[in-house]
Design an enzyme around this catalytic site. Structure first.
Site, PDB file in Angstrom:
ATOM      1  N   GLY A 298      20.326 -28.793  31.085  1.00  5.68           N
ATOM      2  CA  GLY A 298      20.189 -28.861  32.529  1.00  5.68           C
ATOM      3  C   GLY A 298      20.373 -30.279  33.041  1.00  5.68           C
ATOM      4  O   GLY A 298      20.966 -31.135  32.372  1.00  5.68           O
ATOM      5  N   PHE A 299      19.839 -30.558  34.239  1.00 12.05           N
ATOM      6  CA  PHE A 299      19.982 -31.885  34.840  1.00 12.05           C
ATOM      7  C   PHE A 299      19.480 -32.989  33.909  1.00 12.05           C
ATOM      8  O   PHE A 299      20.170 -33.962  33.638  1.00 12.05           O
ATOM      9  CB  PHE A 299      19.201 -31.950  36.155  1.00 12.05           C
ATOM     10  CG  PHE A 299      19.787 -31.137  37.267  1.00 12.05           C
ATOM     11  CD1 PHE A 299      21.039 -31.429  37.784  1.00 12.05           C
ATOM     12  CD2 PHE A 299      19.094 -30.072  37.812  1.00 12.05           C
ATOM     13  CE1 PHE A 299      21.590 -30.686  38.813  1.00 12.05           C
ATOM     14  CE2 PHE A 299      19.624 -29.314  38.847  1.00 12.05           C
ATOM     15  CZ  PHE A 299      20.872 -29.620  39.351  1.00 12.05           C
ATOM     16  N   GLY A 300      18.243 -32.838  33.426  1.00 14.64           N
ATOM     17  CA  GLY A 300      17.633 -33.879  32.614  1.00 14.64           C
ATOM     18  C   GLY A 300      18.291 -34.037  31.261  1.00 14.64           C
ATOM     19  O   GLY A 300      18.554 -35.163  30.811  1.00 14.64           O
TER      20      GLY A 300
ATOM     21  N   VAL B  51      15.677 -21.957  20.639  1.00 12.90           N
ATOM     22  CA  VAL B  51      14.634 -22.524  19.781  1.00 12.90           C
ATOM     23  C   VAL B  51      13.528 -21.493  19.596  1.00 12.90           C
ATOM     24  O   VAL B  51      12.978 -20.973  20.570  1.00 12.90           O
ATOM     25  CB  VAL B  51      14.054 -23.813  20.392  1.00 12.90           C
ATOM     26  CG1 VAL B  51      12.886 -24.327  19.549  1.00 12.90           C
ATOM     27  CG2 VAL B  51      15.146 -24.880  20.505  1.00 12.90           C
TER      28      VAL B  51
ATOM     29  N   GLU C 135      16.132 -20.459  51.856  1.00 10.83           N
ATOM     30  CA  GLU C 135      17.592 -20.456  51.813  1.00 10.83           C
ATOM     31  C   GLU C 135      18.135 -19.056  51.550  1.00 10.83           C
ATOM     32  O   GLU C 135      19.137 -18.638  52.151  1.00 10.83           O
ATOM     33  CB  GLU C 135      18.068 -21.448  50.753  1.00 10.83           C
ATOM     34  CG  GLU C 135      17.819 -22.890  51.163  1.00 10.83           C
ATOM     35  CD  GLU C 135      18.026 -23.912  50.060  1.00 10.83           C
ATOM     36  OE1 GLU C 135      17.988 -25.117  50.348  1.00 10.83           O
ATOM     37  OE2 GLU C 135      18.209 -23.498  48.899  1.00 10.83           O
TER      38      GLU C 135
ATOM     39  N   ASP D 281      11.488 -30.278  34.698  1.00 10.43           N
ATOM     40  CA  ASP D 281      10.485 -29.323  35.154  1.00 10.43           C
ATOM     41  C   ASP D 281       9.448 -28.985  34.093  1.00 10.43           C
ATOM     42  O   ASP D 281       8.309 -28.646  34.418  1.00 10.43           O
ATOM     43  CB  ASP D 281      11.164 -28.022  35.602  1.00 10.43           C
ATOM     44  CG  ASP D 281      11.952 -28.177  36.889  1.00 10.43           C
ATOM     45  OD1 ASP D 281      11.843 -29.254  37.509  1.00 10.43           O
ATOM     46  OD2 ASP D 281      12.667 -27.241  37.266  1.00 10.43           O
TER      47      ASP D 281
ATOM     48  N   ALA E  75      15.457 -31.746  41.009  1.00  8.47           N
ATOM     49  CA  ALA E  75      16.538 -32.300  40.193  1.00  8.47           C
ATOM     50  C   ALA E  75      16.370 -33.797  39.959  1.00  8.47           C
ATOM     51  O   ALA E  75      16.598 -34.288  38.841  1.00  8.47           O
ATOM     52  CB  ALA E  75      17.883 -32.022  40.856  1.00  8.47           C
TER      53      ALA E  75
END
Length: 461
Positions: free
Chosen positions: A18-20, A84, A172, A305, A318
């Protein structure tokens, strides 16, 4: 690969693309390490735009990026698809499904989170979360299946979508559904009575978008109401059933019949994280120190997160993940090079934003006044397009959103497969009724477009 992974240089294993996770991998590009990126999917999903896929405005490929493409500009990384199932920190190894063992010198956990159903009866079984690409597609296809069925068999009852959660995702999603009903359905589904199609947003708090300034929250509430969204604030979900939601407000229970329940109310750690031998805090998040190290471990880190520093908790957005990933890469690089740790991690808040619909959004951006309406929406669009991982994604997303937001007469939708529609009883279609329906649809669409435009006039206050 069937056995242990061994390397001569320090081996950094990053779990989660993901982002991280990607930020950490890319920051280690010039470090003297070998990197293995592990993810259960072969792609990264840009989650902030998943609702656009669910409401048929974007293709899933517009917001996904092939994780193996990371090697195009970085040859010290390889990708392994896997889930995992266990970790052995004494042996410094990660066990994947398929009995694959990956050994590490440094481990970065960036697996993200999943929907939190808070133990509410029926929520996990009957509601539809919106955290993965497959979930967005399932929601989109269910929505069109319901519309097609109603178009053939008639509206013998009202159609309703209930969105649970008044955060950014819920707001949204509700806004996009309302605009689809108001602007598109009168043209694309003239057989349906628009006034009998309802979008309900349920939020336990007394307001939507809790983290924002009160004036921006008030603007968002009014924008939702102007789009004729049935807003239920201060309302708790008691039970989700196959045909709707049982809610409670001020001690009074009410059943809302609904064909779709979208769950956008809170997140929690994946249950398997509890089996990884790492300390967990609130919401199952892995506890870290001020250098993003997992507490009690020198060479294991957690970011995004899934991570929380109990002393300085950060929002699950994010930017904390991106900044945390880059910081952890610096910590690892310094240690490999024999340098001291950098200063403790300090999050730089760049602001937050949320959109309600076409030309309507709110934004709190550092260095700018609190924004709402068209300007906030323009910033929201620009930031989200720029944040995509590849020029192909940016171009495709910009094209599709431009068609949606700029070409008012376009009612096209990006659709998939829906089940065959079977008439509940023998039916003969009347062409004259269809022509009448088109005329009524054109009139309703014109009225809805005029109303949507008037929503964005400046607030005189």
């Amino acid at each position: 690969m069937t056995g242990p992974v061994t390397t001569k240089r320090p081996h950094v294993v990053v779990v989660g693309g993901g982002f991280g996770g990607l930020a950490a991998v890319r920051k280690l590009k010039n470090a003297d390490v070998d990197i293995t990126l592990i993810d259960r999917h072969t792609y990264n999903t840009f989650q902030p735009l998943l609702y656009q896929v669910a409401t048929a405005s974007l293709n899933p490929g517009d917001i996904t990026w092939f994780l193996r493409a990371v090697r195009a500009k970085q040859d010290n990384v390889r990708f392994v698809k896997g889930t995992v199932v266990a970790m052995d920190h004494d042996q410094q190894s990660v066990l994947l499904d398929g009995n694959i063992t990956v050994r590490y010198d440094y481990l970065v956990v960036a697996v993200g989170v999943t929907a939190n159903f808070f133990g509410i009866e029926g929520a996990a079984e009957y509601s539809m979360p919106l955290y993965r690409r497959t979930q967005a597609l399932a929601l989109r296809d269910r929505m069109f299946a319901n519309l097609e069925d109603a178009a053939i068999n008639g509206q013998n009852r009202d159609l309703r979508v209930v969105v649970v959660g008044g955060g950014a995702t819920g707001v949204e999603m509700a806004g996009a559904l309302a605009e689809m009903r108001n602007l598109d359905l009168p043209t694309t589904y003239p057989e349906l009575d628009r006034d009998r199609v309802h979008i309900t947003l349920v939020e336990m708090a007394p307001h939507v978008l809790g983290p924002f300034d009160a004036r921006l929250r008030d603007y968002a509430r009014k924008a939702l109401e102007k789009r004729e969204i049935d807003l239920r604030l201060g309302t708790a979900v008691k039970e989700v059933r196959p045909d709707g939601v049982l809610v409670e407000s001020n001690g009074t229970e009410e059943f809302l019949e609904a064909g779709i329940v979208v769950w956008a109310s809170g997140v929690t750690a994946h249950s398997v994280v509890g089996e990884w031998g790492l300390p967990q805090g609130r919401g199952g998040r892995i506890e870290i120190d001020d250098h993003q190290r997992v507490r009690g471990f020198r060479n294991v880190f957690a970011i995004g997160d899934i991570a929380v520093n109990p002393d300085t908790p950060l929002p699950q957005l994010a930017q904390p993940a991106l900044q945390g990933g880059k910081y952890v890469a610096t910590v690892i690089k310094n240690e490999v090079e024999g340098k001291p740790d950098p200063k403790p991690f300090k999050y730089r808040d760049k602001g937050t934003m949320a959109t309600i619909g076409r030309a309507s959004a709110i934004a709190e951006v550092k260095g700018l006044p609190k924004l709402k309406g068209f300007i906030a929406w323009a910033i929201w669009v620009a930031v989200h397009i720029a944040s995509l991982l590849d020029n192909r994604n940016r171009f495709a997303t910009m094209t599709n959103l431009s068609i949606k937001f700029l070409l008012w007469r376009s009612h096209s939708a990006i659709v998939g497969e829906t089940p065959y529609v079977i008439a509940h009883e023998p039916k003969v279609l009347d062409a004259n009724a269809s022509r009448g329906g088109k005329k009524a649809a054109k009139k309703a669409a014109k009225k809805a477009a005029k109303k949507a435009t008037s929503d964005e006039r400046p607030d005189p206050r």
